[in-house]
Design an enzyme around this catalytic site. Structure first.
Site, PDB file in Angstrom:
ATOM      1  CG  ASP A  28      11.060   7.569   9.442  1.00 46.46           C
ATOM      2  OD1 ASP A  28      10.285   6.898   8.727  1.00 46.46           O
ATOM      3  OD2 ASP A  28      11.814   7.066  10.294  1.00 46.46           O
ATOM      4  CG  HIS A  45       4.118   6.361   1.606  1.00 47.03           C
ATOM      5  ND1 HIS A  45       5.137   6.683   2.459  1.00 47.03           N
ATOM      6  CD2 HIS A  45       4.035   4.999   1.608  1.00 47.03           C
ATOM      7  CE1 HIS A  45       5.658   5.568   2.955  1.00 47.03           C
ATOM      8  NE2 HIS A  45       5.006   4.540   2.460  1.00 47.03           N
ATOM      9  CG  LEU A 139      14.440  25.910  -1.439  1.00 51.80           C
ATOM     10  CD1 LEU A 139      15.181  26.164  -0.124  1.00 51.80           C
ATOM     11  CD2 LEU A 139      13.038  25.403  -1.129  1.00 51.80           C
TER      12      LEU A 139
HETATM   13  C1  IPE Z   1      14.621   6.576   6.055  1.00 53.73           C
HETATM   14  O1  IPE Z   1      13.453   6.095   6.604  1.00 53.73           O
HETATM   15  C2  IPE Z   1      14.442   6.793   4.586  1.00 53.73           C
HETATM   16  C3  IPE Z   1      13.489   7.860   4.203  1.00 53.73           C
HETATM   17  C4  IPE Z   1      12.851   8.662   5.019  1.00 53.73           C
HETATM   18  C5  IPE Z   1      13.291   8.001   2.799  1.00 53.73           C
HETATM   19  P1  IPE Z   1      13.216   4.526   6.855  1.00 53.73           P
HETATM   20  O2  IPE Z   1      11.895   4.411   7.508  1.00 53.73           O
HETATM   21  O3  IPE Z   1      13.418   3.802   5.582  1.00 53.73           O
HETATM   22  O4  IPE Z   1      14.405   4.178   7.839  1.00 53.73           O
HETATM   23  P2  IPE Z   1      14.598   2.955   8.849  1.00 53.73           P
HETATM   24  O5  IPE Z   1      14.329   1.707   8.079  1.00 53.73           O
HETATM   25  O6  IPE Z   1      13.613   3.155   9.943  1.00 53.73           O
HETATM   26  O7  IPE Z   1      16.003   3.094   9.318  1.00 53.73           O
HETATM   27  C1  IPE Z   2       8.916   7.586   5.465  1.00 54.06           C
HETATM   28  O1  IPE Z   2       7.852   6.993   6.118  1.00 54.06           O
HETATM   29  C2  IPE Z   2       8.830   7.468   3.964  1.00 54.06           C
HETATM   30  C3  IPE Z   2       9.766   6.497   3.373  1.00 54.06           C
HETATM   31  C4  IPE Z   2      10.661   5.827   3.989  1.00 54.06           C
HETATM   32  C5  IPE Z   2       9.647   6.281   1.944  1.00 54.06           C
HETATM   33  P1  IPE Z   2       7.836   5.449   6.496  1.00 54.06           P
HETATM   34  O2  IPE Z   2       7.133   4.709   5.413  1.00 54.06           O
HETATM   35  O3  IPE Z   2       9.183   4.968   6.829  1.00 54.06           O
HETATM   36  O4  IPE Z   2       6.907   5.482   7.781  1.00 54.06           O
HETATM   37  P2  IPE Z   2       7.079   4.585   9.083  1.00 54.06           P
HETATM   38  O5  IPE Z   2       8.487   4.751   9.560  1.00 54.06           O
HETATM   39  O6  IPE Z   2       6.769   3.182   8.685  1.00 54.06           O
HETATM   40  O7  IPE Z   2       6.075   5.159  10.036  1.00 54.06           O
HETATM   41 MG    MG Z   3      10.261   4.819   8.540  1.00 59.61          MG
END
Ligand code: IPE
Ligand code: IPE
Ligand code: MG
Length: 246
Positions: A28, A45, A139
């Protein structure tokens, strides 16, 4: 590798007393990483996907046998269409670019989640990567892609009912054997980057007794040192499973 390299590594990363067999990673913070740099979210990303190579290599070096990486949740479709499209493209490009190298390094790629809503070419690409790497054993890397823990349990129940299995035969082991992770041990450690402290529908069943570790570091900056810190914290946790360790 020479002895002096071994020595340097042991000084930087002293051997750990206890290693998790299965580490889940909620990757995240890509969006915030990008915003901090004045970049579009998709740049975050991209950086996040690039970081995967580094984390997989470090996992092999530390001797973690199984990782599950949360790449796209069943709820991430709620994001703006442009971000979803961009993310899918980034993941497809990365898979195309990296699969050869991962294969050479003995990584067995697996997928957990629902492939049905994905385009045929992405589906085929994922299936081909899984097929190519199926006999690798350094792995196991499970990619949780269009994954949701609740959806996984619903799927399992459906398959159990479809198979006509009677109520008295339903056990924890049976449910386990119908999950996407069938045959793999429960997750021991769940790492979440970016400081959030929630599960966001990740490995709900398998994580019943997982240790949780949250770090404020955004995923694209989560490097080998950060993984070591998480593993070190894990090795010091007192896992009781409801009992008492005396
Ligand atoms: C969780 O992250 C999903 C992934 C890392 C793929 P999100 O950014 O989607 O989660 P929430 O919305 O903050 O709970
Ligand atoms: C995690 O990063 C990747 C996915 C959920 C696909 P985020 O896109 O959730 O990044 P933040 O949480 O907005 O910083
Ligand atoms: Mg996120």
């Amino acid at each position: 590798m020479s002895n002096s390299d071994d020595h340097a590594r042991e000084v930087a990363y002293p051997p750990l007393e206890r290693l998790p067999q299965h580490v889940g990673m909620i990757m995240d913070g890509n969006g915030r990483w990008a915003r901090q740099r004045g970049l579009p979210r998709l740049a975050g990303h991209r950086a996040g996907v690039e970081n995967l190579r580094r984390v997989l290599r470090a996992s092999v070096e530390f001797g973690v046998p199984i990782v599950t990486l949360y790449a796209f949740s069943s709820e991430n479709w709620r994001r703006p269409a442009e971000e979803v499209r961009g993310l899918l493209n980034i993941l497809r490009d990365a898979l195309g670019k990296e699969v050869g190298e991962l294969h050479k390094n003995g990584v067995q790629l697996r997928h957990i989640g629902d492939l049905t809503p994905l385009s045929d070419d992405l589906k085929e690409q994922i299936q081909a990567a899984v097929e190519l790497t199926r006999n690798n054993d350094r792995l196991i890397a499970n990619i949780a892609f269009n994954y949701g823990g609740r959806q996984e349990i619903v799927e399992a129940v459906r398959r159990i009912v479809e198979a006509g299995i009677p109520a008295e035969a339903i056990t924890e082991a049976l449910i386990d054997a119908h999950l996407y992770t069938a045959g793999l041990p429960d997750v021991d450690l769940v790492i979440r980057t970016s400081g959030e402290m929630r599960m966001s529908n990740f490995l709900l069943w398998q994580g019943a007794y997982a240790e949780y570790y949250s770090t404020p570091v955004y995923w694209p900056d989560f490097d080998k040192d950060e993984l070591y810190k998480a593993l070190q914290t894990f090795s010091q946790r007192d896992r009781r499973y409801g009992g008492l360790n005396t």
